[in-house]
Design a protein around this motif. Structure first.
Motif, PDB file in Angstrom:
ATOM      1  N   PRO A  27       0.805  -1.233   0.000  1.00 55.97           N
ATOM      2  CA  PRO A  27       0.000   0.000   0.000  1.00 55.97           C
ATOM      3  C   PRO A  27       0.831   1.274   0.000  1.00 55.97           C
ATOM      4  O   PRO A  27       0.384   2.313  -0.499  1.00 55.97           O
ATOM      5  CB  PRO A  27      -0.842  -0.119   1.278  1.00 55.97           C
ATOM      6  N   GLN A  28       2.061   1.206   0.536  1.00 54.95           N
ATOM      7  CA  GLN A  28       2.883   2.412   0.589  1.00 54.95           C
ATOM      8  C   GLN A  28       3.644   2.674  -0.706  1.00 54.95           C
ATOM      9  O   GLN A  28       4.278   3.718  -0.852  1.00 54.95           O
ATOM     10  CB  GLN A  28       3.885   2.318   1.758  1.00 54.95           C
ATOM     11  N   GLN A  29       3.585   1.735  -1.659  1.00 54.70           N
ATOM     12  CA  GLN A  29       4.340   1.883  -2.899  1.00 54.70           C
ATOM     13  C   GLN A  29       3.696   2.933  -3.804  1.00 54.70           C
ATOM     14  O   GLN A  29       2.514   2.850  -4.141  1.00 54.70           O
ATOM     15  CB  GLN A  29       4.418   0.547  -3.634  1.00 54.70           C
ATOM     16  N   LEU A  30       4.469   3.922  -4.237  1.00 61.60           N
ATOM     17  CA  LEU A  30       4.007   4.938  -5.180  1.00 61.60           C
ATOM     18  C   LEU A  30       3.876   4.291  -6.555  1.00 61.60           C
ATOM     19  O   LEU A  30       4.851   3.725  -7.067  1.00 61.60           O
ATOM     20  CB  LEU A  30       5.013   6.093  -5.212  1.00 61.60           C
ATOM     21  N   ARG A  31       2.691   4.352  -7.144  1.00 66.36           N
ATOM     22  CA  ARG A  31       2.484   3.711  -8.445  1.00 66.36           C
ATOM     23  C   ARG A  31       1.667   4.599  -9.360  1.00 66.36           C
ATOM     24  O   ARG A  31       0.959   5.516  -8.912  1.00 66.36           O
ATOM     25  CB  ARG A  31       1.800   2.353  -8.294  1.00 66.36           C
ATOM     26  N   ASP A  32       1.765   4.346 -10.657  1.00 66.90           N
ATOM     27  CA  ASP A  32       1.010   5.076 -11.656  1.00 66.90           C
ATOM     28  C   ASP A  32       0.882   4.172 -12.871  1.00 66.90           C
ATOM     29  O   ASP A  32       1.531   3.116 -12.946  1.00 66.90           O
ATOM     30  CB  ASP A  32       1.720   6.384 -12.016  1.00 66.90           C
ATOM     31  N   SER A  33       0.065   4.582 -13.810  1.00 69.27           N
ATOM     32  CA  SER A  33      -0.035   3.870 -15.082  1.00 69.27           C
ATOM     33  C   SER A  33       0.999   4.427 -16.043  1.00 69.27           C
ATOM     34  O   SER A  33       1.179   5.647 -16.129  1.00 69.27           O
ATOM     35  CB  SER A  33      -1.440   4.038 -15.679  1.00 69.27           C
ATOM     36  N   ALA A  34       1.689   3.546 -16.745  1.00 75.36           N
ATOM     37  CA  ALA A  34       2.659   4.004 -17.739  1.00 75.36           C
ATOM     38  C   ALA A  34       1.912   4.746 -18.846  1.00 75.36           C
ATOM     39  O   ALA A  34       0.794   4.371 -19.218  1.00 75.36           O
ATOM     40  CB  ALA A  34       3.429   2.827 -18.311  1.00 75.36           C
TER      41      ALA A  34
END
Length: 396
Positions: A73-80
């Motif tokens: 949950p703490q991982q910063l993520r986004d869509s490429a």
């Protein structure tokens, strides 16, 4: 000329599509390192690398990967971004990454061109074979070569992968091995381990980690069967949901007649204890060190393995796993190919495998092979991390 033609054709194939307005997470302050995983299998090595970057480089890590992959949950993520210049510019302007790490061999021409113009260093890890992003088909002469020459270095998983990248035009290629956690060995409190080891003495022990509710009956049945072969056998059962502890205690004490100790109540696994239930997921390093055999929960009838099996491998634990590896499919594939883990198909197989591995020599063979594989992956990760640090510092 060839590069210009290939790039022009690639850009034309995208059509005149306006940029898509995407709502992205807020950018944190400080440096951001972008890691891109084109598949679920690629996520495992990159999340391990991400943890080390954030702890040792003091940079935030952005991870892009398939949307159906579960991340901490703490991982910063986004869509490429789509590989069109408008979307790529918007993405890079928002995140302003200091470094980009691609994986497996996926090449995104528009993104690579924009990153090169912005002087953003790029690495390729876990590289098998170079291929263009499958957003559009066509013939783009020289495009693969131009994308590869933009990479500061390509880390191939083996000699065959290195040859494929050199033939395609990569200039800096290293046949390094597969990226894994530099040291998958989780920390532990040594005085606690020594005290428990003395308390358990020579008792045989097996560990079931991250067990979902759906797999609890299978684990209990396997333990019941194994007790017929070794009546002093202790099961350390780590449930996926720790609120299940009380229900498990009731079930095993009433239905099975077993003595169950709970860590949250500060109970110890004395000679009469049949099952020991930990109370958090912060002590896996301790349990892996105590148990020579480990079942990876979630892989039998759950949603997929809940823990990275390399954690157990690094501790020399013989690994049992089911047909649902989740994001760790490639890891289990290598463990299986190296005869470093035991695959089971159902609950009945779990009991049989456990009984077989109660023989110390059989468990030791699997454990030694697993430890060797985890050590090889650590060496690859260390080399990648050192290159990453040099690029961030501007020294490579």
């Amino acid at each position: 000329m060839v590069f210009s033609l290939g790039r022009t054709l690639y850009n034309l194939a995208a059509g005149r599509v306006p940029a898509v307005d995407v709502r992205r997470p807020a950018r944190p302050s400080g440096d951001v390192i972008w890691l891109h995983a084109p598949s679920a299998a690629a996520v495992v090595g990159l999340t391990s690398l991400a943890r080390r970057i954030e702890s040792e480089v003091q940079a935030k890590v952005l991870l892009t990967c398939p949307e159906d992959v579960a991340l901490p949950p703490q991982q910063l993520r986004d869509s490429a971004p789509f590989d069109r210049h408008a979307e790529v510019r918007s993405f890079l302007q928002h995140w302003q990454p200091k470094l980009v790490i691609f994986s497996e061999g996926e090449l995104r021409p528009a993104l690579i061109a924009e990153a090169r113009e912005r002087c953003i260093p790029m690495l390729m890890v876990n590289a098998r074979d170079p291929f263009l992003l499958r957003e559009r088909d066509g013939w783009y002469p020289g495009l693969v070569r131009s994308c590869l020459t933009a990479q500061q270095r390509v880390f191939a998983i083996d000699a065959a992968g290195a040859r494929a990248f050199r033939r395609a035009g990569a200039e800096e290629v290293v046949a390094l091995g597969r990226l894994e956690e530099p040291s998958a060995a989780l920390p532990h409190h040594e005085p606690e381990r020594a005290a428990l080891a003395a308390l358990l003495a020579t008792r045989p022990i097996w560990l079931a980690v991250g067990v979902p509710e759906a797999e609890e009956p299978a684990v209990i049945a396997a333990h019941r069967a194994a007790l017929r072969l070794s009546h002093r056998l202790l099961l350390i059962l780590v449930p996926q949901d720790f609120s299940r502890a009380e229900a498990l205690v009731q079930q095993m004490e009433v239905a099975e007649g077993w003595t169950v100790a709970q860590r949250r109540l500060e109970q110890e696994p004395d000679p009469e204890t049949t099952v020991y239930i930990p109370d958090s997921d912060s002590e896996y390093g301790l349990w892996y060190r105590l148990a020579p055999v480990c079942f990876m929960g979630g892989s039998l009838s759950g949603q997929g393995c809940a823990r990275n099996p390399m954690e157990a491998a690094a501790m020399g634990s013989a690994i049992i796993y089911g047909p649902k590896p989740g994001i760790f499919g490639s890891v289990f594939g290598r463990l299986g190919a190296g005869q470093a883990a035991r695959a089971v198909g159902d609950a009945a197989d779990l009991g049989e495998a456990l009984g077989d591995l109660l023989a110390p020599d059989r468990a030791a063979r699997l454990a030694q092979a697993a430890w060797s594989l985890s050590s090889d992956g650590g060496e690859a990760s260390e080399r990648v991390f050192q290159d990453l640090r040099a690029l961030i510092a501007g020294g490579a």
